[in-house]
Scaffold this motif. Sequence first.
Motif, PDB file in Angstrom:
ATOM      1  N   ARG A  62       8.722   6.983   0.323  1.00  0.00           N
ATOM      2  CA  ARG A  62       8.642   5.460   0.680  1.00  0.00           C
ATOM      3  C   ARG A  62       7.324   5.032   0.972  1.00  0.00           C
ATOM      4  N   ASP A  63       6.667   5.781   1.886  1.00  0.00           N
ATOM      5  CA  ASP A  63       5.100   5.405   2.238  1.00  0.00           C
ATOM      6  C   ASP A  63       4.406   5.320   0.988  1.00  0.00           C
ATOM      7  N   LEU A  64       4.368   6.488   0.038  1.00  0.00           N
ATOM      8  CA  LEU A  64       3.715   6.258  -0.940  1.00  0.00           C
ATOM      9  C   LEU A  64       3.750   5.218  -1.831  1.00  0.00           C
ATOM     10  N   ARG A  65       5.273   4.710  -2.132  1.00  0.00           N
ATOM     11  CA  ARG A  65       5.421   3.593  -2.836  1.00  0.00           C
ATOM     12  C   ARG A  65       5.187   2.394  -2.273  1.00  0.00           C
ATOM     13  N   ILE A  66       5.177   2.276  -0.762  1.00  0.00           N
ATOM     14  CA  ILE A  66       4.301   0.981  -0.266  1.00  0.00           C
ATOM     15  C   ILE A  66       3.097   0.860  -0.472  1.00  0.00           C
ATOM     16  N   LEU A  67       2.189   2.214  -0.302  1.00  0.00           N
ATOM     17  CA  LEU A  67       0.861   2.402  -0.461  1.00  0.00           C
ATOM     18  C   LEU A  67       0.308   1.915  -2.109  1.00  0.00           C
ATOM     19  N   VAL A  68       1.325   2.451  -3.095  1.00  0.00           N
ATOM     20  CA  VAL A  68       0.970   1.880  -4.561  1.00  0.00           C
ATOM     21  C   VAL A  68       1.061   0.506  -4.373  1.00  0.00           C
ATOM     22  N   ARG A  69       1.979  -0.256  -3.806  1.00  0.00           N
ATOM     23  CA  ARG A  69       2.214  -1.564  -3.981  1.00  0.00           C
ATOM     24  C   ARG A  69       0.862  -2.416  -3.198  1.00  0.00           C
ATOM     25  N   GLU A  70       0.551  -1.952  -2.215  1.00  0.00           N
ATOM     26  CA  GLU A  70      -0.525  -2.267  -1.344  1.00  0.00           C
ATOM     27  C   GLU A  70      -2.011  -2.303  -2.270  1.00  0.00           C
ATOM     28  N   ARG A  71      -2.051  -1.515  -2.756  1.00  0.00           N
ATOM     29  CA  ARG A  71      -3.428  -1.123  -3.696  1.00  0.00           C
ATOM     30  C   ARG A  71      -3.168  -2.077  -4.942  1.00  0.00           C
ATOM     31  N   LEU A  72      -1.989  -2.217  -5.415  1.00  0.00           N
ATOM     32  CA  LEU A  72      -1.867  -3.406  -6.442  1.00  0.00           C
ATOM     33  C   LEU A  72      -2.227  -4.464  -6.132  1.00  0.00           C
ATOM     34  N   VAL A  73      -1.490  -4.926  -4.976  1.00  0.00           N
ATOM     35  CA  VAL A  73      -1.744  -6.248  -4.660  1.00  0.00           C
ATOM     36  C   VAL A  73      -2.985  -6.645  -4.186  1.00  0.00           C
ATOM     37  N   ALA A  74      -3.923  -5.559  -3.572  1.00  0.00           N
ATOM     38  CA  ALA A  74      -5.317  -5.899  -3.161  1.00  0.00           C
ATOM     39  C   ALA A  74      -6.388  -5.770  -4.596  1.00  0.00           C
ATOM     40  N   GLY A  75      -5.495  -5.604  -5.680  1.00  0.00           N
ATOM     41  CA  GLY A  75      -6.347  -5.794  -7.068  1.00  0.00           C
ATOM     42  C   GLY A  75      -6.919  -4.446  -7.820  1.00  0.00           C
ATOM     43  N   ASP A  76      -6.453  -3.254  -7.308  1.00  0.00           N
ATOM     44  CA  ASP A  76      -6.638  -2.107  -8.041  1.00  0.00           C
ATOM     45  C   ASP A  76      -5.864  -2.020  -9.482  1.00  0.00           C
ATOM     46  N   SER A  77      -6.767  -1.383 -10.357  1.00  0.00           N
ATOM     47  CA  SER A  77      -5.970  -1.033 -11.614  1.00  0.00           C
ATOM     48  C   SER A  77      -5.139   0.054 -11.371  1.00  0.00           C
ATOM     49  N   ASN A  78      -4.280   0.360 -12.428  1.00  0.00           N
ATOM     50  CA  ASN A  78      -3.430   1.660 -12.365  1.00  0.00           C
ATOM     51  C   ASN A  78      -4.296   2.749 -12.079  1.00  0.00           C
ATOM     52  N   ALA A  79      -5.256   2.995 -12.809  1.00  0.00           N
ATOM     53  CA  ALA A  79      -6.174   4.167 -12.977  1.00  0.00           C
ATOM     54  C   ALA A  79      -6.825   4.204 -11.326  1.00  0.00           C
ATOM     55  N   GLN A  80      -7.166   3.172 -10.620  1.00  0.00           N
ATOM     56  CA  GLN A  80      -7.731   3.188  -9.468  1.00  0.00           C
ATOM     57  C   GLN A  80      -6.722   3.587  -8.625  1.00  0.00           C
ATOM     58  N   VAL A  81      -5.377   3.146  -8.598  1.00  0.00           N
ATOM     59  CA  VAL A  81      -4.289   3.548  -7.786  1.00  0.00           C
ATOM     60  C   VAL A  81      -4.298   4.889  -7.817  1.00  0.00           C
ATOM     61  N   GLU A  82      -4.044   5.612  -8.991  1.00  0.00           N
ATOM     62  CA  GLU A  82      -3.736   6.738  -8.899  1.00  0.00           C
ATOM     63  C   GLU A  82      -4.943   7.838  -8.818  1.00  0.00           C
ATOM     64  N   GLN A  83      -6.193   7.399  -8.720  1.00  0.00           N
ATOM     65  CA  GLN A  83      -7.428   8.145  -8.442  1.00  0.00           C
ATOM     66  C   GLN A  83      -7.412   8.172  -7.045  1.00  0.00           C
ATOM     67  N   TYR A  84      -6.906   7.102  -6.195  1.00  0.00           N
ATOM     68  CA  TYR A  84      -6.805   6.773  -4.905  1.00  0.00           C
ATOM     69  C   TYR A  84      -5.970   7.859  -4.177  1.00  0.00           C
ATOM     70  N   LEU A  85      -4.807   7.832  -4.898  1.00  0.00           N
ATOM     71  CA  LEU A  85      -3.804   8.906  -4.288  1.00  0.00           C
ATOM     72  C   LEU A  85      -4.309  10.426  -4.723  1.00  0.00           C
ATOM     73  N   VAL A  86      -4.791  10.598  -5.616  1.00  0.00           N
ATOM     74  CA  VAL A  86      -5.205  11.955  -5.875  1.00  0.00           C
ATOM     75  C   VAL A  86      -6.579  12.362  -4.924  1.00  0.00           C
ATOM     76  N   ASP A  87      -7.549  11.397  -4.588  1.00  0.00           N
ATOM     77  CA  ASP A  87      -8.440  11.717  -3.783  1.00  0.00           C
ATOM     78  C   ASP A  87      -7.872  11.826  -2.287  1.00  0.00           C
ATOM     79  N   ARG A  88      -6.811  11.349  -2.055  1.00  0.00           N
ATOM     80  CA  ARG A  88      -5.960  11.494  -0.752  1.00  0.00           C
ATOM     81  C   ARG A  88      -5.194  12.742  -0.646  1.00  0.00           C
ATOM     82  N   TYR A  89      -4.488  13.131  -1.555  1.00  0.00           N
ATOM     83  CA  TYR A  89      -3.481  14.202  -1.536  1.00  0.00           C
ATOM     84  C   TYR A  89      -3.895  15.215  -2.676  1.00  0.00           C
ATOM     85  N   GLY A  90      -4.669  14.991  -3.397  1.00  0.00           N
ATOM     86  CA  GLY A  90      -5.115  16.140  -4.253  1.00  0.00           C
ATOM     87  C   GLY A  90      -4.208  15.830  -5.672  1.00  0.00           C
TER      88      GLY A  90
END
Length: 159
Positions: A62-90
Amino acid sequence: MKRLLSLIALVLCLVMPVLAVSPDEMLGDPVLEQRARDISAGLRCLVCQNQSIDDSDADLARDLRILVRERLVAGDSNAQVEQYLVDRYGEYVLLNPRLNNHTLILWIAAPVLLGLGLFGLFWAVRRAPAKAREGGLSEDEKRVLAELSGAGEDETRKG
C-alpha cells in the motif's frame, strides 16, 4: 442453499485481489491512475514476493502504491518512478529483472538448462539398445511367452 453459498465463496475468492487498491489510494485523473496501475503491475510486493503491489494487500505494498502515485503527481515519468523505486529498494522490486551484467545468468540459465536437458534426453535415447527402442521380443522371449500363455490356457480349461 449449499450451492449458493459455494458460489458466493467462489466469487469472493476471485474478487479479493481486485480489492487490494483501495478507493482512497486512487487518483482523480484517470490517465494518471492508469499509469500508476501500469507501473505497480510490474513492481514486486517486498512482503509477498511473487505478487505485484497492485495485487497485494500488505501494508508495504500500500505504501509503495501511494509512493508511485505521489511521484506521478509530482510529474515523474514512468521510467523515473521505476528508477526511483529501484534506487530505493534495489532491482528486486521489479517483477521482471532488467538485462544487466549481474542479471545475465537469470536470462541465460533457463534456455541453457532446457537445451542441456533436451540434449541429454536425445543422447540417452540414441544410446539405448536397438531392441529396447523397437520394443520387439527376441525368439527366446517369444517362446517363453507362448509357453506361459499356453500353460495359462491349460489351467483355465481344467477349472
